[in-house]
Design a protein around this motif. Structure first.
Motif, PDB file in Angstrom:
ATOM      1  N   SER A  84       0.831  -1.195   0.000  1.00 39.63           N
ATOM      2  CA  SER A  84       0.000   0.000   0.000  1.00 39.63           C
ATOM      3  C   SER A  84       0.871   1.253   0.000  1.00 39.63           C
ATOM      4  O   SER A  84       1.975   1.274   0.548  1.00 39.63           O
ATOM      5  CB  SER A  84      -0.925   0.011   1.215  1.00 39.63           C
ATOM      6  N   PHE A  85       0.334   2.312  -0.622  1.00 39.36           N
ATOM      7  CA  PHE A  85       1.073   3.566  -0.694  1.00 39.36           C
ATOM      8  C   PHE A  85       1.304   4.129   0.701  1.00 39.36           C
ATOM      9  O   PHE A  85       2.362   4.693   0.993  1.00 39.36           O
ATOM     10  CB  PHE A  85       0.303   4.558  -1.562  1.00 39.36           C
ATOM     11  N   THR A  86       0.320   3.956   1.590  1.00 39.78           N
ATOM     12  CA  THR A  86       0.486   4.403   2.974  1.00 39.78           C
ATOM     13  C   THR A  86       1.672   3.708   3.618  1.00 39.78           C
ATOM     14  O   THR A  86       2.473   4.327   4.327  1.00 39.78           O
ATOM     15  CB  THR A  86      -0.786   4.113   3.785  1.00 39.78           C
ATOM     16  N   GLN A  87       1.799   2.401   3.366  1.00 39.77           N
ATOM     17  CA  GLN A  87       2.917   1.649   3.928  1.00 39.77           C
ATOM     18  C   GLN A  87       4.244   2.135   3.355  1.00 39.77           C
ATOM     19  O   GLN A  87       5.247   2.219   4.063  1.00 39.77           O
ATOM     20  CB  GLN A  87       2.734   0.158   3.643  1.00 39.77           C
ATOM     21  N   ILE A  88       4.258   2.463   2.056  1.00 39.02           N
ATOM     22  CA  ILE A  88       5.476   2.997   1.442  1.00 39.02           C
ATOM     23  C   ILE A  88       5.892   4.282   2.143  1.00 39.02           C
ATOM     24  O   ILE A  88       7.065   4.488   2.473  1.00 39.02           O
ATOM     25  CB  ILE A  88       5.257   3.260  -0.064  1.00 39.02           C
ATOM     26  N   LEU A  89       4.919   5.161   2.396  1.00 42.57           N
ATOM     27  CA  LEU A  89       5.225   6.421   3.073  1.00 42.57           C
ATOM     28  C   LEU A  89       5.747   6.176   4.484  1.00 42.57           C
ATOM     29  O   LEU A  89       6.724   6.789   4.922  1.00 42.57           O
ATOM     30  CB  LEU A  89       3.980   7.304   3.128  1.00 42.57           C
ATOM     31  N   GLU A  90       5.075   5.251   5.204  1.00 38.97           N
ATOM     32  CA  GLU A  90       5.462   4.999   6.589  1.00 38.97           C
ATOM     33  C   GLU A  90       6.828   4.328   6.683  1.00 38.97           C
ATOM     34  O   GLU A  90       7.515   4.449   7.700  1.00 38.97           O
ATOM     35  CB  GLU A  90       4.390   4.157   7.279  1.00 38.97           C
ATOM     36  N   ASN A  91       7.228   3.615   5.621  1.00 41.38           N
ATOM     37  CA  ASN A  91       8.541   2.975   5.614  1.00 41.38           C
ATOM     38  C   ASN A  91       9.648   3.925   5.163  1.00 41.38           C
ATOM     39  O   ASN A  91      10.826   3.571   5.201  1.00 41.38           O
ATOM     40  CB  ASN A  91       8.524   1.744   4.701  1.00 41.38           C
ATOM     41  N   SER A  92       9.262   5.108   4.708  1.00 39.26           N
ATOM     42  CA  SER A  92      10.250   6.091   4.257  1.00 39.26           C
ATOM     43  C   SER A  92      10.761   6.883   5.456  1.00 39.26           C
ATOM     44  O   SER A  92      10.385   6.644   6.597  1.00 39.26           O
ATOM     45  CB  SER A  92       9.614   7.043   3.240  1.00 39.26           C
ATOM     46  N   ASN A  93      11.615   7.840   5.182  1.00 40.64           N
ATOM     47  CA  ASN A  93      12.134   8.700   6.249  1.00 40.64           C
ATOM     48  C   ASN A  93      11.246   9.912   6.495  1.00 40.64           C
ATOM     49  O   ASN A  93      11.610  10.803   7.260  1.00 40.64           O
ATOM     50  CB  ASN A  93      13.553   9.169   5.896  1.00 40.64           C
ATOM     51  N   LEU A  94      10.094   9.941   5.849  1.00 38.09           N
ATOM     52  CA  LEU A  94       9.189  11.071   5.989  1.00 38.09           C
ATOM     53  C   LEU A  94       8.280  10.887   7.202  1.00 38.09           C
ATOM     54  O   LEU A  94       7.929   9.773   7.568  1.00 38.09           O
ATOM     55  CB  LEU A  94       8.336  11.219   4.725  1.00 38.09           C
ATOM     56  N   SER A  95       7.901  11.990   7.802  1.00 35.33           N
ATOM     57  CA  SER A  95       6.967  11.960   8.926  1.00 35.33           C
ATOM     58  C   SER A  95       5.540  11.911   8.385  1.00 35.33           C
ATOM     59  O   SER A  95       5.136  12.779   7.607  1.00 35.33           O
ATOM     60  CB  SER A  95       7.150  13.211   9.793  1.00 35.33           C
ATOM     61  N   VAL A  96       4.786  10.877   8.771  1.00 40.72           N
ATOM     62  CA  VAL A  96       3.409  10.712   8.304  1.00 40.72           C
ATOM     63  C   VAL A  96       2.462  10.809   9.497  1.00 40.72           C
ATOM     64  O   VAL A  96       2.606  10.076  10.473  1.00 40.72           O
ATOM     65  CB  VAL A  96       3.213   9.354   7.596  1.00 40.72           C
ATOM     66  N   LYS A  97       1.512  11.721   9.415  1.00 42.55           N
ATOM     67  CA  LYS A  97       0.503  11.867  10.457  1.00 42.55           C
ATOM     68  C   LYS A  97      -0.882  11.765   9.830  1.00 42.55           C
ATOM     69  O   LYS A  97      -1.086  12.201   8.698  1.00 42.55           O
ATOM     70  CB  LYS A  97       0.646  13.213  11.176  1.00 42.55           C
ATOM     71  N   LYS A  98      -1.825  11.190  10.585  1.00 33.43           N
ATOM     72  CA  LYS A  98      -3.190  11.021  10.095  1.00 33.43           C
ATOM     73  C   LYS A  98      -4.146  11.753  11.028  1.00 33.43           C
ATOM     74  O   LYS A  98      -4.024  11.658  12.245  1.00 33.43           O
ATOM     75  CB  LYS A  98      -3.553   9.535  10.037  1.00 33.43           C
ATOM     76  N   MET A  99      -5.090  12.472  10.444  1.00 33.70           N
ATOM     77  CA  MET A  99      -6.061  13.226  11.230  1.00 33.70           C
ATOM     78  C   MET A  99      -7.468  12.944  10.721  1.00 33.70           C
ATOM     79  O   MET A  99      -7.705  12.963   9.509  1.00 33.70           O
ATOM     80  CB  MET A  99      -5.794  14.734  11.115  1.00 33.70           C
ATOM     81  N   ILE A 100      -8.393  12.659  11.639  1.00 37.93           N
ATOM     82  CA  ILE A 100      -9.808  12.576  11.287  1.00 37.93           C
ATOM     83  C   ILE A 100     -10.385  13.976  11.457  1.00 37.93           C
ATOM     84  O   ILE A 100     -10.376  14.530  12.560  1.00 37.93           O
ATOM     85  CB  ILE A 100     -10.558  11.573  12.183  1.00 37.93           C
ATOM     86  N   LEU A 101     -10.865  14.562  10.367  1.00 40.82           N
ATOM     87  CA  LEU A 101     -11.340  15.943  10.412  1.00 40.82           C
ATOM     88  C   LEU A 101     -12.805  16.039  10.824  1.00 40.82           C
ATOM     89  O   LEU A 101     -13.187  16.954  11.551  1.00 40.82           O
ATOM     90  CB  LEU A 101     -11.140  16.612   9.044  1.00 40.82           C
ATOM     91  N   ASP A 102     -13.625  15.097  10.361  1.00 43.67           N
ATOM     92  CA  ASP A 102     -15.055  15.173  10.665  1.00 43.67           C
ATOM     93  C   ASP A 102     -15.703  13.820  10.389  1.00 43.67           C
ATOM     94  O   ASP A 102     -15.245  13.070   9.519  1.00 43.67           O
ATOM     95  CB  ASP A 102     -15.719  16.250   9.803  1.00 43.67           C
ATOM     96  N   VAL A 103     -16.746  13.502  11.152  1.00 44.80           N
ATOM     97  CA  VAL A 103     -17.536  12.283  10.952  1.00 44.80           C
ATOM     98  C   VAL A 103     -18.996  12.637  11.197  1.00 44.80           C
ATOM     99  O   VAL A 103     -19.323  13.227  12.231  1.00 44.80           O
ATOM    100  CB  VAL A 103     -17.143  11.158  11.942  1.00 44.80           C
ATOM    101  N   LYS A 104     -19.875  12.292  10.266  1.00 42.30           N
ATOM    102  CA  LYS A 104     -21.292  12.566  10.490  1.00 42.30           C
ATOM    103  C   LYS A 104     -22.159  11.817   9.477  1.00 42.30           C
ATOM    104  O   LYS A 104     -21.672  11.344   8.445  1.00 42.30           O
ATOM    105  CB  LYS A 104     -21.583  14.057  10.406  1.00 42.30           C
ATOM    106  N   LYS A 105     -23.428  11.729   9.807  1.00 40.40           N
ATOM    107  CA  LYS A 105     -24.419  11.180   8.886  1.00 40.40           C
ATOM    108  C   LYS A 105     -24.885  12.312   7.985  1.00 40.40           C
ATOM    109  O   LYS A 105     -25.196  13.408   8.457  1.00 40.40           O
ATOM    110  CB  LYS A 105     -25.599  10.606   9.677  1.00 40.40           C
TER     111      LYS A 105
END
Length: 233
Positions: A84-105
């Protein structure tokens, strides 16, 4: 144990659930085949067929004389040999952060693509991936209404596909489309970019009945990082 289903399928599902729950972590050994025979009160052949099924889906690896090792705890493990591309990023030397901005019906209208799969209502959530603290990917996810444990806190702690699995929705396959789009001002502001063109990925996740159970649109700010695909051999 119920006799109305093929026993080895039922046993494979139970072992898979135990892997997902963390009872059998990645890298550890499953109980031996004789132990599984006693645990489920079934024959050696039934246990072996269950293990073979899990091995075919790459959840476990069986080695003669050494036992069975857990390889993966991902509900969607067998879907692709691509990393997965996410895994590629996380395996790199780059800092990866994930944020949930909003959840709603939300209410959908017929002009929205998600309406085709979920009708007039859906659960919507938006998340952002930051690359070295800069906005990189903005995701808009659409899910069927009525799912449990789809709060901001849940999504921050669990993967989306595990939450779907816990709601009885098991992903059989993905379909991804990639297009180049012109960014509007709202999207430029969200991604903090002056770029006018971006890559958009449209994903449909299908269950075993070939029904779309998750629809998402992701916009990549490729001026920060190119989109990459890496395949395992």
């Amino acid at each position: 144990m119920k006799k109305t289903r093929v026993l080895y399928l039922e046993i494979a599902e139970k072992i898979k659930e135990d892997i997902f729950s963390g009872k059998y972590p990645v890298g550890t050994m499953l109980p031996s085949e004789p132990e599984l025979e006693r645990l489920f009160d079934v024959s050696k052949i039934t246990v072996r067929k269950a293990i073979e099924l899990l091995a075919a889906d790459e959840y476990v690896e069986k080695k003669s004389g050494k036992g069975t090792t857990v390889l993966s705890e991902r509900p969607y493990n067998k879907l692709s040999k691509a990393i997965s591309f996410t895994q590629i990023l996380e395996n790199s030397n780059l800092s990866v952060k994930k944020m949930i901005l909003d959840v709603k019906k939300i209410t959908l209208d017929e002009s929205q693509k998600a309406y085709e799969y979920f009708g007039s209502e859906a659960i919507w959530f938006q998340r952002m991936y930051l690359l070295d603290d800069k906005p990189y990917i903005c995701f808009d996810h659409y899910l069927p209404v009525g799912l449990k444990r789809v709060t901001k806190e849940d999504l921050e702690q669990e993967s989306l596909y595990r939450i779907l699995y816990q709601n009885g929705l098991e992903i059989e396959r993905f379909m991804d489309d990639f297009v180049a789009i012109a960014l509007n001002q709202e999207q430029q502001k969200l991604l903090q970019t002056e770029e006018t063109i971006a890559l958009k990925r449209i994903r449909k996740s299908y269950d075993y009945d070939q029904k779309v159970v998750e629809y998402s649109e992701a916009i990549y700010n490729t001026s920060n990082h190119a989109y990459q695909i890496e395949y395992e051999t």
